[in-house]
Write an enzyme that holds these catalytic residues in place. Structure first.
Site: not given
Length: 405
Positions: A43-44, A46, A110, A114, A183-184, A186
């Site tokens: 993730t952003c 971890r 979020e 994920q 386009t993911g 987030y």
């Protein structure tokens, strides 16, 4: 077992280095004979590798080697950045992560998506195992339970919401023309949040060329062509970048040229771990940059009682899954006892082939006879005493219990 690095133990620059090519490490790990399954959660904030392995030391070595190969870091450097967990700690950690209790912004939702996508990706690579499936599906159930039974979900806090709060200190979103880069997951969350805050026009640009497909599934978005980034920048008041494409998408010169045309963004939000926006943008006059480091600094404090309630749920669900895993240890012994009783049943039943009442009575007797041993095997397994049950059956019935594959 679990090897992980996050904002808890690394600064974001060092975390970015180790996360390079996150999902590409899977083939290198599963090629090791000791590894039965692997799931990567990136993730952003971890990077985590979950392993089902017969030999944890060998699996850890394979993971370090694969990450080193992808990131370009030395193996010793990779090893020093990864925390290692095993056993019960792995279950509790993933459940805590999935519930948003270990996030940069506590309670954010979020991460639940994920976690689901991490399992889905491992499935596409045929890299999961039954234990990892149970672990990750359990994590999704815990996430839903925490959201439903505590006040965390109602708080609406997330990395996206905190970042936009910081952006709005400089430029209101309401009425703004916003350029979304990426386009993911987030990007989807950002688009929804921007619409809720009253963005006037929302354009989307994708470095990988997926803008048109993304816009088609999100009402009100205008796709930007591959050659349209400069014009989109020049007309944007605000940029939200979260493509995670692995390189700079918007440079300081790009923003400077856009500003020289009489418009251009006054605020840029960069939610990509591997930076979509050149940090030098922050040095341009009249331009403000919000990045993940700023989000981490301004993340609100935990929600007290709600967080504690969430942790109670995590602990209870951890104990439940561990009990399920423990019961599996009893399966070979239960199978052996069933086979022994059924063999005796068939031998006696063969003497009365034409008497359905006797046949039915024998099957009822066998079921009654098995009920107590089967329940005892499972209860003993739950408290770590499956071996004692196997030994007792060996002494009492002369059974040899095959170990699990």
């Amino acid at each position: 077992m679990n090897l992980s690095a996050s904002h808890r133990n690394l600064d974001l620059d060092r975390l970015e280095q180790i996360s390079v090519g996150a999902h590409s490490v899977v083939p290198g790990i599963v090629s090791d004979d000791s590894v039965r399954g692997v799931v990567v959660l990136a993730t952003c904030n971890r990077f985590e590798v979950y392993l089902d392995a017969a030999d944890e030391a060998a699996a850890a070595d394979a993971t370090v080697a694969a990450v080193a190969a992808q990131s370009g870091l030395a193996a010793d450097e990779v090893r020093s950045r990864l925390s290692v967990r095993s056993g019960e700690d792995v279950v509790q950690h993933l459940f805590t992560v999935a519930a948003g209790l270990d996030s940069m912004v506590v309670g954010e939702r979020e991460v639940a998506g994920q976690v689901r996508r991490a399992l889905d990706h491992a499935r596409t690579l045929a890299a999961t195992s039954s234990d990892l499936e149970a672990l990750f599906q359990g994590a999704s159930r815990v996430s839903r339970a925490v959201a439903r039974r505590t006040g965390l979900a109602a708080a609406g806090r997330s990395v996206v919401s905190v970042a936009l709060d910081l952006a709005e200190e400089r430029r209101p979103v309401s009425g703004a023309r916003v350029l979304l880069v990426g386009t993911g997951s987030y990007a989807g969350a950002s688009a929804a949040a921007l619409v809720d805050r009253g963005a006037r026009v929302l354009a989307v640009y994708s470095p990988s060329g997926r803008a048109e497909a993304f816009a088609a599934t999100h009402e009100g978005l205008e796709p930007v062509g591959q050659d349209g980034l400069a014009d989109a920048l020049a007309t944007a008041d605000l940029v939200v970048a979260c493509s995670g494409s692995g390189g700079t998408v918007i440079g300081a010169d790009d923003v400077a040229r856009a500003r020289s045309r009489g418009g251009g963004p006054a605020v840029l939000v960069d939610l990509a771990l591997r930076r979509d926006v050149d940090p030098a943008v922050a040095d341009l006059p009249g331009v403000h940059l919000v990045d993940l480091a700023a989000v981490a600094r301004h993340a609100p404090e935990s929600l007290g009682t709600a967080v504690e309630e969430g942790r109670v749920i995590v602990e209870a669900e951890t104990a439940r899954l561990l009990a399920t895993f423990a019961e599996r240890e009893a399966t070979p012994a239960v199978r052996a006892v069933r086979a022994h009783v059924e063999s005796a049943l068939l031998e006696v039943a063969a003497r009365y082939p034409d008497d359905p009442q006797v046949q039915r009575a024998l099957h009822q007797f066998a079921a009654s006879l098995l009920h107590q041993p089967v329940n005892r095997a499972r209860s003993m397994a739950r408290i770590g005493r499956a071996t004692e049950f196997e030994q007792a059956m060996g002494t009492f019935l002369g059974l040899e219990v095959e170990p699990p594959a």
